[in-house]
Design a protein around this motif. Structure first.
Motif, short mmCIF file in Angstrom:
data_model
loop_
_atom_site.label_atom_id
_atom_site.label_comp_id
_atom_site.label_asym_id
_atom_site.label_seq_id
_atom_site.Cartn_x
_atom_site.Cartn_y
_atom_site.Cartn_z
N LEU A 32 0.73 -1.27 -0.06
CA LEU A 32 -0.06 -0.21 0.10
C LEU A 32 0.90 1.15 0.10
CD1 LEU A 32 -2.77 1.24 0.41
CD2 LEU A 32 -2.36 1.22 2.72
N PHE A 33 0.59 2.15 -0.90
CA PHE A 33 1.37 3.14 -1.04
C PHE A 33 0.63 4.46 -0.73
CE2 PHE A 33 3.87 5.96 -4.56
CZ PHE A 33 4.86 6.08 -3.52
N CYS A 34 0.79 5.24 0.43
CA CYS A 34 0.10 6.20 1.00
C CYS A 34 0.73 7.38 1.54
CB CYS A 34 -1.04 5.72 1.90
SG CYS A 34 -0.28 4.90 3.38
N HIS A 35 0.03 8.28 1.90
CA HIS A 35 0.52 9.43 2.81
C HIS A 35 0.68 9.20 4.18
CE1 HIS A 35 0.91 13.34 4.20
NE2 HIS A 35 1.07 13.96 2.96
N LYS A 36 1.80 9.78 4.62
CA LYS A 36 2.27 9.45 6.28
C LYS A 36 1.11 10.05 7.06
CE LYS A 36 4.68 13.72 7.17
NZ LYS A 36 5.78 14.35 7.55
N GLU A 37 0.26 10.65 6.72
CA GLU A 37 -0.83 11.49 7.58
C GLU A 37 -2.04 10.74 7.39
OE1 GLU A 37 -0.61 15.53 7.50
OE2 GLU A 37 1.38 15.54 7.85
N ALA A 41 -5.72 4.75 6.14
CA ALA A 41 -4.89 3.77 5.19
C ALA A 41 -3.76 2.99 5.84
CB ALA A 41 -4.42 4.71 3.96
N LEU A 42 -3.21 3.56 6.84
CA LEU A 42 -2.09 3.07 7.63
C LEU A 42 -2.62 1.92 8.56
CD1 LEU A 42 0.19 6.21 8.40
CD2 LEU A 42 0.82 4.48 6.87
N ARG A 43 -3.38 2.01 9.21
CA ARG A 43 -4.00 1.11 9.82
C ARG A 43 -4.76 0.13 9.00
NH1 ARG A 43 -6.43 5.31 12.65
NH2 ARG A 43 -8.31 5.31 11.53
N MET A 51 -3.04 -10.10 8.40
CA MET A 51 -3.97 -11.25 8.05
C MET A 51 -3.26 -12.44 7.15
SD MET A 51 -7.45 -8.74 7.33
CE MET A 51 -8.09 -9.86 5.85
N LEU A 52 -2.31 -11.80 6.33
CA LEU A 52 -1.43 -12.61 5.46
C LEU A 52 -0.39 -13.64 6.17
CD1 LEU A 52 -0.85 -10.01 2.82
CD2 LEU A 52 -2.49 -11.74 2.54
N LYS A 53 -0.28 -14.61 5.86
CA LYS A 53 0.81 -15.48 6.15
C LYS A 53 2.05 -14.96 5.82
CE LYS A 53 2.68 -20.28 5.86
NZ LYS A 53 2.34 -21.62 5.29
N ASN A 54 3.08 -14.77 6.70
CA ASN A 54 4.51 -13.97 6.52
C ASN A 54 4.23 -12.61 5.71
OD1 ASN A 54 5.95 -16.03 7.07
ND2 ASN A 54 5.45 -17.23 5.18
N GLY A 55 2.79 -12.22 6.23
CA GLY A 55 2.55 -10.58 5.66
C GLY A 55 3.62 -9.72 5.85
N ASP A 56 4.53 -9.67 6.86
CA ASP A 56 5.64 -8.96 7.09
C ASP A 56 6.73 -9.06 5.75
OD1 ASP A 56 6.31 -11.15 8.23
OD2 ASP A 56 7.91 -10.21 9.24
N LYS A 57 6.63 -9.96 5.18
CA LYS A 57 7.51 -10.12 4.25
C LYS A 57 6.91 -10.08 3.00
CE LYS A 57 10.43 -13.36 6.55
NZ LYS A 57 10.13 -12.85 7.86
N LYS A 58 5.75 -10.12 2.46
CA LYS A 58 5.14 -10.18 1.51
C LYS A 58 4.30 -8.92 0.91
CE LYS A 58 2.95 -14.13 0.20
NZ LYS A 58 1.87 -15.28 0.18
N PHE A 59 3.95 -8.11 2.11
CA PHE A 59 3.05 -6.89 2.04
C PHE A 59 3.89 -5.91 2.53
CE2 PHE A 59 -0.32 -4.00 3.29
CZ PHE A 59 -0.81 -3.90 2.08
N LYS A 60 4.00 -4.69 2.08
CA LYS A 60 4.45 -3.47 2.92
C LYS A 60 3.64 -2.32 2.63
CE LYS A 60 8.54 -5.57 3.73
NZ LYS A 60 8.75 -6.01 5.06
N VAL A 61 3.73 -1.53 3.86
CA VAL A 61 2.98 -0.08 3.71
C VAL A 61 4.05 0.81 3.42
CG1 VAL A 61 1.56 1.56 4.94
CG2 VAL A 61 1.18 -0.99 5.34
N ILE A 62 4.09 1.68 2.23
CA ILE A 62 5.25 2.51 2.00
C ILE A 62 4.75 3.68 1.74
CG2 ILE A 62 6.78 2.99 0.65
CD1 ILE A 62 7.10 0.12 -0.41
N THR A 63 5.05 4.80 2.67
CA THR A 63 4.73 6.36 2.46
C THR A 63 5.27 6.89 1.67
OG1 THR A 63 5.85 7.28 3.98
CG2 THR A 63 4.02 6.34 5.16
#
Length: 103
Positions: A32-37, A41-43, A51-63
């Motif tokens: 997910l690419f979103c604004h830091k404020e 979206a961040l939540r 919710m994803l298996k190994n979500g911290d490796k497969k899915f990133k939130v990037i501001t």
């Protein structure tokens, strides 16, 4: 629990997983690419990642800020540097658009 707020993220993840299962790719990352404020979206991104298996490796939130800062530190062409500035102007330069729409 899957709710409507996850619809687009879930669709993106399904497409990514299909790329792996169909043998076209060895691995995929989504995010997910979103604004830091944008706290909502961040939540939502953090919840979806959990919710994803190994979500911290497969899915990133990037501001936008993190992306632009890291991109500007790279040894990149002026064209790419300009593109990152345009990204900043479009999504982070809210003071610029506030002036344009001021009555």
């Amino acid at each position: 629990m899957i709710t409507a707020k996850f619809n687009q993220l879930f669709r993106n993840q399904l497409i990514a997983e299909a790329l792996v299962q169909d043998g076209g790719k060895q691995f995929v990352y989504t995010g997910l690419f979103c604004h830091k404020e944008d706290k909502s979206a961040l939540r939502t991104g953090a919840e979806f990642q959990g919710m994803l298996k190994n979500g911290d490796k497969k899915f990133k939130v990037i501001t936008y800020q993190d992306f632009i800062e890291k991109m500007q530190q790279l040894d990149i062409s002026w064209e790419l540097r300009e593109l990152s500035m345009m990204l900043w102007a479009r999504y982070c330069g809210t003071q610029l658009s506030a002036q344009a729409f001021k009555k």
